[in-house]
Design a protein around this motif. Structure first.
Motif, PDB file in Angstrom:
ATOM      1  N   ASN A 265       1.891  -1.041   3.875  1.00 20.09           N
ATOM      2  CA  ASN A 265       1.030  -1.366   4.745  1.00 20.09           C
ATOM      3  C   ASN A 265      -0.218  -1.895   4.382  1.00 20.09           C
ATOM      4  O   ASN A 265      -0.736  -3.015   4.896  1.00 20.09           O
ATOM      5  CB  ASN A 265       0.709  -0.067   5.604  1.00 20.09           C
ATOM      6  N   TRP A 266      -0.798  -1.344   3.250  1.00 21.10           N
ATOM      7  CA  TRP A 266      -2.015  -1.986   2.795  1.00 21.10           C
ATOM      8  C   TRP A 266      -1.829  -3.500   2.258  1.00 21.10           C
ATOM      9  O   TRP A 266      -2.729  -4.354   2.498  1.00 21.10           O
ATOM     10  CB  TRP A 266      -2.538  -0.903   1.483  1.00 21.10           C
ATOM     11  N   LEU A 267      -0.633  -3.518   1.598  1.00 17.19           N
ATOM     12  CA  LEU A 267      -0.389  -4.951   1.069  1.00 17.19           C
ATOM     13  C   LEU A 267      -0.299  -6.114   2.125  1.00 17.19           C
ATOM     14  O   LEU A 267      -0.678  -7.133   2.077  1.00 17.19           O
ATOM     15  CB  LEU A 267       0.632  -4.935  -0.071  1.00 17.19           C
ATOM     16  N   ASP A 268       0.481  -5.463   3.013  1.00 19.06           N
ATOM     17  CA  ASP A 268       1.032  -6.440   4.281  1.00 19.06           C
ATOM     18  C   ASP A 268      -0.213  -6.597   5.148  1.00 19.06           C
ATOM     19  O   ASP A 268      -0.271  -7.658   5.725  1.00 19.06           O
ATOM     20  CB  ASP A 268       2.129  -5.706   5.092  1.00 19.06           C
ATOM     21  N   ASP A 269      -1.092  -5.612   5.033  1.00 15.24           N
ATOM     22  CA  ASP A 269      -2.390  -6.007   6.025  1.00 15.24           C
ATOM     23  C   ASP A 269      -3.437  -6.845   5.421  1.00 15.24           C
ATOM     24  O   ASP A 269      -4.368  -7.311   5.976  1.00 15.24           O
ATOM     25  CB  ASP A 269      -2.730  -4.763   6.384  1.00 15.24           C
ATOM     26  N   LEU A 270      -3.200  -7.245   4.131  1.00 20.75           N
ATOM     27  CA  LEU A 270      -4.098  -8.076   3.438  1.00 20.75           C
ATOM     28  C   LEU A 270      -4.127  -9.441   3.957  1.00 20.75           C
ATOM     29  O   LEU A 270      -5.344 -10.083   3.902  1.00 20.75           O
ATOM     30  CB  LEU A 270      -3.875  -8.214   1.787  1.00 20.75           C
ATOM     31  N   LEU A 271      -3.045  -9.956   4.361  1.00 18.41           N
ATOM     32  CA  LEU A 271      -3.070 -11.177   5.410  1.00 18.41           C
ATOM     33  C   LEU A 271      -2.860 -10.790   6.579  1.00 18.41           C
ATOM     34  O   LEU A 271      -1.923 -10.069   7.223  1.00 18.41           O
ATOM     35  CB  LEU A 271      -1.797 -12.001   4.798  1.00 18.41           C
ATOM     36  N   PRO A 272      -3.574 -11.604   7.773  1.00 13.98           N
ATOM     37  CA  PRO A 272      -3.552 -11.365   9.090  1.00 13.98           C
ATOM     38  C   PRO A 272      -2.334 -12.005   9.691  1.00 13.98           C
ATOM     39  O   PRO A 272      -2.471 -13.141  10.388  1.00 13.98           O
ATOM     40  CB  PRO A 272      -4.795 -11.808   9.525  1.00 13.98           C
ATOM     41  N   VAL A 273      -1.153 -11.482   9.315  1.00 14.97           N
ATOM     42  CA  VAL A 273       0.044 -12.042   9.784  1.00 14.97           C
ATOM     43  C   VAL A 273       0.679 -10.903  10.835  1.00 14.97           C
ATOM     44  O   VAL A 273       0.734  -9.825  10.688  1.00 14.97           O
ATOM     45  CB  VAL A 273       1.212 -12.497   8.980  1.00 14.97           C
ATOM     46  N   GLU A 274       0.910 -11.518  12.177  1.00 17.22           N
ATOM     47  CA  GLU A 274       1.817 -10.545  13.253  1.00 17.22           C
ATOM     48  C   GLU A 274       3.088  -9.996  12.691  1.00 17.22           C
ATOM     49  O   GLU A 274       3.351  -8.834  13.224  1.00 17.22           O
ATOM     50  CB  GLU A 274       1.563 -11.341  14.397  1.00 17.22           C
ATOM     51  N   ILE A 275       3.875 -10.529  11.826  1.00 21.05           N
ATOM     52  CA  ILE A 275       5.243 -10.136  11.682  1.00 21.05           C
ATOM     53  C   ILE A 275       5.185  -9.195  10.458  1.00 21.05           C
ATOM     54  O   ILE A 275       4.827  -9.554   9.426  1.00 21.05           O
ATOM     55  CB  ILE A 275       6.362 -11.298  11.383  1.00 21.05           C
ATOM     56  N   PRO A 276       5.597  -7.931  10.681  1.00 17.78           N
ATOM     57  CA  PRO A 276       5.672  -7.026   9.708  1.00 17.78           C
ATOM     58  C   PRO A 276       6.488  -7.264   8.652  1.00 17.78           C
ATOM     59  O   PRO A 276       7.452  -7.912   8.580  1.00 17.78           O
ATOM     60  CB  PRO A 276       6.300  -5.772  10.404  1.00 17.78           C
ATOM     61  N   GLY A 277       5.896  -7.306   7.219  1.00 19.80           N
ATOM     62  CA  GLY A 277       6.491  -7.701   6.009  1.00 19.80           C
ATOM     63  C   GLY A 277       6.154  -9.027   5.604  1.00 19.80           C
ATOM     64  O   GLY A 277       6.270  -9.266   4.400  1.00 19.80           O
TER      65      GLY A 277
ATOM     66  N   LEU B 114       5.889   8.426   1.922  1.00 20.80           N
ATOM     67  CA  LEU B 114       4.472   8.308   2.423  1.00 20.80           C
ATOM     68  C   LEU B 114       3.490   7.157   1.216  1.00 20.80           C
ATOM     69  O   LEU B 114       3.157   6.356   1.897  1.00 20.80           O
ATOM     70  CB  LEU B 114       3.767   9.543   2.424  1.00 20.80           C
ATOM     71  N   VAL B 115       3.685   7.233   0.216  1.00 27.06           N
ATOM     72  CA  VAL B 115       3.011   6.507  -0.746  1.00 27.06           C
ATOM     73  C   VAL B 115       3.275   5.138  -0.734  1.00 27.06           C
ATOM     74  O   VAL B 115       2.520   4.055  -0.772  1.00 27.06           O
ATOM     75  CB  VAL B 115       2.960   7.001  -2.288  1.00 27.06           C
ATOM     76  N   ILE B 116       4.694   5.154  -0.740  1.00 22.16           N
ATOM     77  CA  ILE B 116       5.242   3.881  -0.621  1.00 22.16           C
ATOM     78  C   ILE B 116       4.990   2.863   0.668  1.00 22.16           C
ATOM     79  O   ILE B 116       4.617   1.885   0.590  1.00 22.16           O
ATOM     80  CB  ILE B 116       6.968   3.580  -0.769  1.00 22.16           C
ATOM     81  N   GLN B 117       5.121   3.572   1.694  1.00 22.12           N
ATOM     82  CA  GLN B 117       4.708   3.378   3.045  1.00 22.12           C
ATOM     83  C   GLN B 117       3.301   2.687   3.282  1.00 22.12           C
ATOM     84  O   GLN B 117       2.899   1.704   3.641  1.00 22.12           O
ATOM     85  CB  GLN B 117       5.013   4.194   4.219  1.00 22.12           C
ATOM     86  N   ALA B 118       2.410   3.454   2.571  1.00 24.52           N
ATOM     87  CA  ALA B 118       1.014   3.298   2.558  1.00 24.52           C
ATOM     88  C   ALA B 118       0.512   2.031   1.789  1.00 24.52           C
ATOM     89  O   ALA B 118      -0.180   1.301   2.267  1.00 24.52           O
ATOM     90  CB  ALA B 118       0.181   4.658   1.767  1.00 24.52           C
ATOM     91  N   VAL B 119       1.280   2.021   0.697  1.00 23.61           N
ATOM     92  CA  VAL B 119       1.300   0.640  -0.247  1.00 23.61           C
ATOM     93  C   VAL B 119       1.607  -0.486   0.457  1.00 23.61           C
ATOM     94  O   VAL B 119       0.888  -1.591   0.368  1.00 23.61           O
ATOM     95  CB  VAL B 119       1.613   0.906  -1.666  1.00 23.61           C
TER      96      VAL B 119
END
Length: 188
Positions: free
Chosen positions: A35-47, A28-33
């Motif tokens: 997702n938070w880092l990935d959402d910093l840039l508005p890019v549609e492709i996950p990762g 859960l912690v790794i997933q939250a970190v």
């Protein structure tokens, strides 16, 4: 008989919980970190956002070591240091990160601080400053003492004769302290 079966089921449940809970919370912690880092840039492709972010950080780190860009970074830091509130935030974050990584690591000298005259009570910590004479505290050191199971700690000022070297790897010392003395013993 019924009591014994319920007791065994309870025992198995808690053993299973002891195994599953750390794994689940770690995921859960790794997933939250992530997702938070990935959402910093508005890019549609996950990762892709996290990949761009890490690439940019590596690029900036490389540029910061080049002969041409080093003066630019120094001018930027000089500018930041002139703005009072911004300087406080920037320097605090930079010092905190620098304490764990980089050339000027601060938590690399584990020590035991003696808390009584009979040398029966010690508390582990890390030397952050060996010499406090600039603060009119000759013969004193500053010691950071992390709290167990927490991301906080205390800084104490203590006479040098009460500080005893703790001949142990700093990573193992931090594990031992933060876990409340529960883990880290296997590595020692």
């Amino acid at each position: 008989m019924k009591q014994k079966i319920l007791s065994k089921i309870g025992s198995y449940f808690f053993r299973g919980l002891l195994f599953v809970a750390p794994i689940a919370f770690t995921i859960l912690v790794i997933q939250a970190v992530f997702n938070w880092l990935d959402d910093l840039l508005p890019v549609e492709i996950p990762g892709l956002g996290i990949l761009i972010l890490f690439t940019a950080i590596i690029g900036i780190g490389y540029l910061g070591t080049t002969y041409f860009m080093k003066p630019v970074f120094e001018v930027f830091e000089t500018f930041i240091k002139r703005i009072p509130f911004l300087s406080l935030i920037y320097n605090s974050i930079k010092d905190l990160i620098g304490a764990f990584v980089g050339d000027k690591k601060k938590f690399n000298q584990p020590v035991m601080v003696q808390f009584d005259e009979n040398a029966k009570i010690f508390k582990p910590g890390f030397i952050t400053q060996n010499d406090l004479s600039k603060l009119s505290l000759d013969g004193f050191s500053s010691i950071y003492m992390p709290h167990s199971y927490n991301f906080s700690g205390n800084i104490i000022i203590v006479k040098n004769e009460l500080v005893h070297p703790w001949n142990i790897n700093s990573t193992d010392a931090m594990k031992f302290i933060v876990s409340g003395g529960v883990s880290g013993m296997e590595e020692m």
